[in-house]
Design a protein around this motif. Sequence first.
Motif, mmCIF file in Angstrom:
data_model
loop_
_atom_site.group_PDB
_atom_site.id
_atom_site.type_symbol
_atom_site.label_atom_id
_atom_site.label_comp_id
_atom_site.label_asym_id
_atom_site.label_seq_id
_atom_site.Cartn_x
_atom_site.Cartn_y
_atom_site.Cartn_z
ATOM 1 N N CYS A 247 4.082 8.234 -2.919
ATOM 2 C CA CYS A 247 4.000 6.772 -2.862
ATOM 3 C C CYS A 247 2.766 6.269 -3.616
ATOM 4 O O CYS A 247 2.824 5.226 -4.278
ATOM 5 C CB CYS A 247 3.961 6.303 -1.402
ATOM 6 S SG CYS A 247 5.535 6.558 -0.526
ATOM 7 N N THR A 248 1.682 7.008 -3.520
ATOM 8 C CA THR A 248 0.466 6.640 -4.261
ATOM 9 C C THR A 248 0.730 6.701 -5.765
ATOM 10 O O THR A 248 0.300 5.826 -6.528
ATOM 11 C CB THR A 248 -0.691 7.578 -3.891
ATOM 12 O OG1 THR A 248 -0.941 7.496 -2.480
ATOM 13 C CG2 THR A 248 -1.963 7.218 -4.648
ATOM 14 N N THR A 249 1.461 7.730 -6.190
ATOM 15 C CA THR A 249 1.799 7.881 -7.610
ATOM 16 C C THR A 249 2.713 6.758 -8.077
ATOM 17 O O THR A 249 2.535 6.202 -9.178
ATOM 18 C CB THR A 249 2.488 9.242 -7.846
ATOM 19 O OG1 THR A 249 1.608 10.292 -7.436
ATOM 20 C CG2 THR A 249 2.841 9.422 -9.318
ATOM 21 N N GLU B 186 1.466 11.050 -1.061
ATOM 22 C CA GLU B 186 1.041 11.324 -2.437
ATOM 23 C C GLU B 186 2.057 10.748 -3.437
ATOM 24 O O GLU B 186 1.675 10.152 -4.450
ATOM 25 C CB GLU B 186 0.903 12.836 -2.648
ATOM 26 C CG GLU B 186 0.381 13.209 -4.034
ATOM 27 C CD GLU B 186 0.251 14.716 -4.218
ATOM 28 O OE1 GLU B 186 -0.077 15.141 -5.331
ATOM 29 O OE2 GLU B 186 0.487 15.462 -3.241
ATOM 30 N N GLY C 284 -5.348 0.578 -6.446
ATOM 31 C CA GLY C 284 -4.541 1.419 -5.562
ATOM 32 C C GLY C 284 -3.526 0.649 -4.742
ATOM 33 O O GLY C 284 -2.864 1.208 -3.868
ATOM 34 N N THR D 76 0.848 -1.190 0.000
ATOM 35 C CA THR D 76 0.000 0.000 0.000
ATOM 36 C C THR D 76 0.886 1.244 0.000
ATOM 37 O O THR D 76 2.085 1.147 0.284
ATOM 38 C CB THR D 76 -0.897 0.020 1.251
ATOM 39 O OG1 THR D 76 -0.048 0.157 2.417
ATOM 40 C CG2 THR D 76 -1.718 -1.254 1.373
ATOM 41 N N PRO D 77 0.323 2.414 -0.305
ATOM 42 C CA PRO D 77 1.129 3.637 -0.208
ATOM 43 C C PRO D 77 1.758 3.794 1.173
ATOM 44 O O PRO D 77 2.916 4.206 1.303
ATOM 45 C CB PRO D 77 0.114 4.743 -0.499
ATOM 46 C CG PRO D 77 -0.881 4.093 -1.400
ATOM 47 C CD PRO D 77 -1.010 2.686 -0.891
ATOM 48 N N ASP E 269 0.096 -0.330 -10.991
ATOM 49 C CA ASP E 269 -1.179 -0.873 -10.509
ATOM 50 C C ASP E 269 -2.051 -1.243 -11.710
ATOM 51 O O ASP E 269 -2.815 -0.439 -12.238
ATOM 52 C CB ASP E 269 -1.859 0.178 -9.627
ATOM 53 C CG ASP E 269 -3.219 -0.271 -9.141
ATOM 54 O OD1 ASP E 269 -3.488 -1.481 -9.183
ATOM 55 O OD2 ASP E 269 -3.997 0.606 -8.734
#
Length: 272
Positions: A247-249, A245, A260, A227-228, A255
């Motif tokens: 890490c999410t990108t 943010e 996500g 996960t982020p 993905d």
Amino acid sequence: MRMNTEFERVLKYFDEDGDGKISPCELRNRLGMIGGELLAKDAEKLIEELDSDGDGFLSLEDFVKLMEAAGEDEKLKDLEEAFEMYNDTEMFGFITPKSLQRMLGRLGESKSMEQCTTMIGHFDLNGDGLLCFDEFRFERVLKYFDEDGDGKISPCELRNRLGMIGGELLSKDAEKLIEELDSDGDGFLSLEDFVKLMEAAGEDEKLKDLEEAFEMYNDTEMFGFITPKSLQRMLGRLGESKSMEQCTTMIGHFDLNGDGLLCFDEFRVMMQ
């Protein structure tokens, strides 16, 4: 069991305070005493890479991985040095019948050019009449397993040699393995069969390394996914600060199903 005991003895040498783990400082100190040299930042980085539980120390399991990796590097170095001895000065990067004849002569073993050509032919996988390093490497490993020198590996030889290096294989399992890989049905592994076995083992090792790396980044609350949050935590341990943010990108790039998260298959694609 004997191998683990030997690793425990070495671990105790490095473990100055007797807590059962090795700190960056202990690693540097003991390496210095045996003639090695490691900067503080390099010691910390090495331990970060091998530290499976994130406590900043090397456990016995982490230390075993370090020692085994060092052993493989040493074997590869020895093979490279041996290859260079047989290397052809005019065709660098290959062993030719001429360079093989020359080196065998130095070792007191006289062979004709025809005999040297035949010897190379046994291990010349691509049929170019030369031996590259990979062909030489497989030839050396095959010779280790081939106890009677007939150029092939029997189930008995496979079991015996694996037993000598700490492995274990039942007779029926050795026979089954050879049956699966035996391309000409003679009940033995030829060089070509053996190369397939070695390459398959290499792929298994890569997959194991990927699985271990994936576990390091794994989310403890959502096991089986990165996960982020877990990515941010692991990067922080490695000294790389990233926002949630960012890490999410990063996860978004790989993905594939848009949930996500990164599952193992997506992580494997990312690491290729």
